[in-house]
Design an enzyme around this catalytic site. Structure first.
Site, PDB file in Angstrom:
ATOM      1  N   CYS A 389       0.849  -1.188   0.000  1.00  0.00           N
ATOM      2  CA  CYS A 389       0.000   0.000   0.000  1.00  0.00           C
ATOM      3  C   CYS A 389       0.888   1.243   0.000  1.00  0.00           C
ATOM      4  O   CYS A 389       1.717   1.424   0.891  1.00  0.00           O
ATOM      5  CB  CYS A 389      -0.897  -0.014   1.232  1.00  0.00           C
ATOM      6  SG  CYS A 389      -1.752   1.545   1.577  1.00  0.00           S
ATOM      7  N   CYS A 392       0.517   3.470   3.115  1.00  0.00           N
ATOM      8  CA  CYS A 392       1.147   2.790   4.259  1.00  0.00           C
ATOM      9  C   CYS A 392       2.667   2.826   4.127  1.00  0.00           C
ATOM     10  O   CYS A 392       3.383   2.985   5.125  1.00  0.00           O
ATOM     11  CB  CYS A 392       0.671   1.347   4.348  1.00  0.00           C
ATOM     12  SG  CYS A 392      -1.125   1.144   4.429  1.00  0.00           S
TER      13      CYS A 392
END
Length: 465
Positions: A389, A392
């Site tokens: 991600c 992230c």
């Protein structure tokens, strides 16, 4: 009276009945019950709550909204160095929107402002070139000059606890942190599990008494609930402290995801807010077999470590030549004064962590242990390039770099104390790049926000009782 937490019997796995005493369970059910002194510290939870929530947090948020700290240059396209990432997350909430060049102040985009003022850098660069490449020996070959530059770069990297992205790389882009906030993205499953498992099992001196599942899934997750924090006999305080830092960082990230959770995603609105159920799953004593409150206590330990680093690095920022340079002199001066105020407030905190308690044994063994910890954290920072991600990955890289910078500061006390006006062209005894400065303050801002969010969750949980 002992109370059962879980029972499970079947052909695949058998788990014995686990008991906790009712009064112990109730003492750990809510974050409001995470109180008292912290292990390996002379501080307590209540002192940190009052100091952070009432004094430091508001000023810190104002500072982090300034241009100097909101723009972070990062390379989100580096390949994972440890395993093949099957595919990047396709979730829309995982996307990161980089800045266009005209959105970033010119003073930040200019590479000459990475460490000091424009004038100081220009003069230093010119003098160093004349001194080392001209005045010493004008006949130096290109190979020798490259070697000298390589040695200088090696000296910088030898001090670091984390990988720092090459800001000159065409893959590095500026990101506006305020427009790409850390929050729940939906990134989970085996790939996300692999990240944390690699960190805990291979890189953070996890006590052997704490077990993590070999494969993700229902049974392995359930079994993990029975991995209690048993006494860590035989583990030195340094390794125990390092493990608690990683655990505290993990707890902080989970608090952010629970506090900024996507509660409603319909065609006409997207609503973010506190998800108490998610918070319970990660920190409730009963749902985590007593592990959740220990994670929260590790968060407070991490706060003390980074707070101590801010206090120690004050002399570096007090140098007249240092500026939070964006090309707007009035704003730059105002924000430097705010930064110095925050750092002075950090220095005035009465119950700091005593880093002199670390590495106090045999000098050779202490040096080896310190290097082992540095290399372990360096490895953890590399793992951040394996996060699928992008959002992230952004916040993972920033927070690990910030913690790595804090460790660099704590282990550079002599160099910081030796800071003084240098003769022209002389290398400073201690340096921080703009990237390190931005990550240091933003990482601490994340920890500070987590402590503040615990107050909000306490209130929400109290309403449910």
């Amino acid at each position: 009276r002992p109370t059962p937490l879980f029972t499970l019997s079947g052909s695949l796995v058998t788990v014995e009945l686990l008991f906790v005493y009712e009064e112990d369970r109730c003492a750990l059910c809510f974050p409001s019950k995470v109180t008292g002194d912290l292990e390996d510290c002379a501080c307590d939870v209540e002192t940190i709550d009052g100091f952070n929530n009432d004094q430091l947090f508001p000023k810190l948020q104002t500072l982090l909204e300034s241009d100097y700290f909101r723009f972070y240059k990062v390379n989100l396209n580096k390949p994972c160095p440890f395993w093949k990432v099957q595919s990047h997350c396709g979730l829309k909430l995982c996307a990161v929107q980089p800045c266009s060049p005209n959105e970033v102040p010119e003073g930040i985009r200019s590479p000459s402002h990475n460490k000091y003022s424009a004038e100081a850098n220009d003069n230093q660069d010119t003098c160093e070139q004349e001194k080392h490449l001209g005045a010493v020996d004008v006949s130096l070959s290109n190979e020798t000059r490259e070697a000298l530059l390589s040695w200088s770069k090696h000296d910088d990297e030898a001090e670091r606890f984390c990988v720092v992205d090459d800001e000159e790389s065409p893959d590095s882009q500026y990101v506006d942190l305020l427009l790409n906030p850390e929050r729940y993205t939906g990134y989970k499953g085996p790939e996300a599990w692999q990240i944390w498992n690699s960190i805990y099992e291979e890189n953070c001196f996890k006590p052997s008494t704490i077990q993590r599942p070999l494969i993700p899934g229902f049974f392995s997750v359930l079994l993990r609930h029975f991995s209690l924090f048993l006494p860590r006999s035989g583990q030195c305080v340094e390794k125990r402290a390092f493990y608690r830092l990683i655990s505290g960082l993990h707890a902080s990230i989970n608090i952010h995801l629970s506090a900024r959770y996507l509660l409603d995603d319909s065609w006409f609105q997207r609503k973010w807010g506190h998800n108490v159920t998610e918070f319970r799953q990660r920190f409730d004593s009963e749902l985590t077999a007593g592990e959740g409150p220990k994670r929260l206590r590790n968060l407070y330990f991490l706060y003390l470590i980074e707070l101590r680093a801010l206090a120690k690095v004050l002399p570096f920022f007090q140098q007249p030549s240092f500026r939070l340079y964006t090309g707007r002199p009035a704003e730059d001066q105002k924000h430097k004064e705010l930064l110095l105020d925050i750092l002075q407030q950090a220095r005035n905190f009465p119950l700091h962590f005593d880093e002199t308690s670390l590495f106090t044994g045999d000098e050779i063994e202490g040096a080896k242990l310190k290097e082992d910890i540095r290399l372990a954290f360096l490895n953890i920072s590399r793992i951040m390039d394996c996060v699928g991600c992008f959002k992230c990955r952004l916040w993972g890289k920033l927070q690990t770099q910030g913690l790595g910078t804090a460790l660099k500061i704590l282990f550079s006390e002599r160099q910081i104390e030796a800071l003084k006006p240098k003769s022209s062209g002389e290398r400073p005894s201690f340096q921080l790049s703009r990237q390190e400065i931005v990550s240091l303050l933003n990482a601490f801002g994340r920890i500070s926000t987590s402590i503040r969010e615990l107050k909000n969750f306490r209130a929400l949980l109290a309403e449910e009782r």
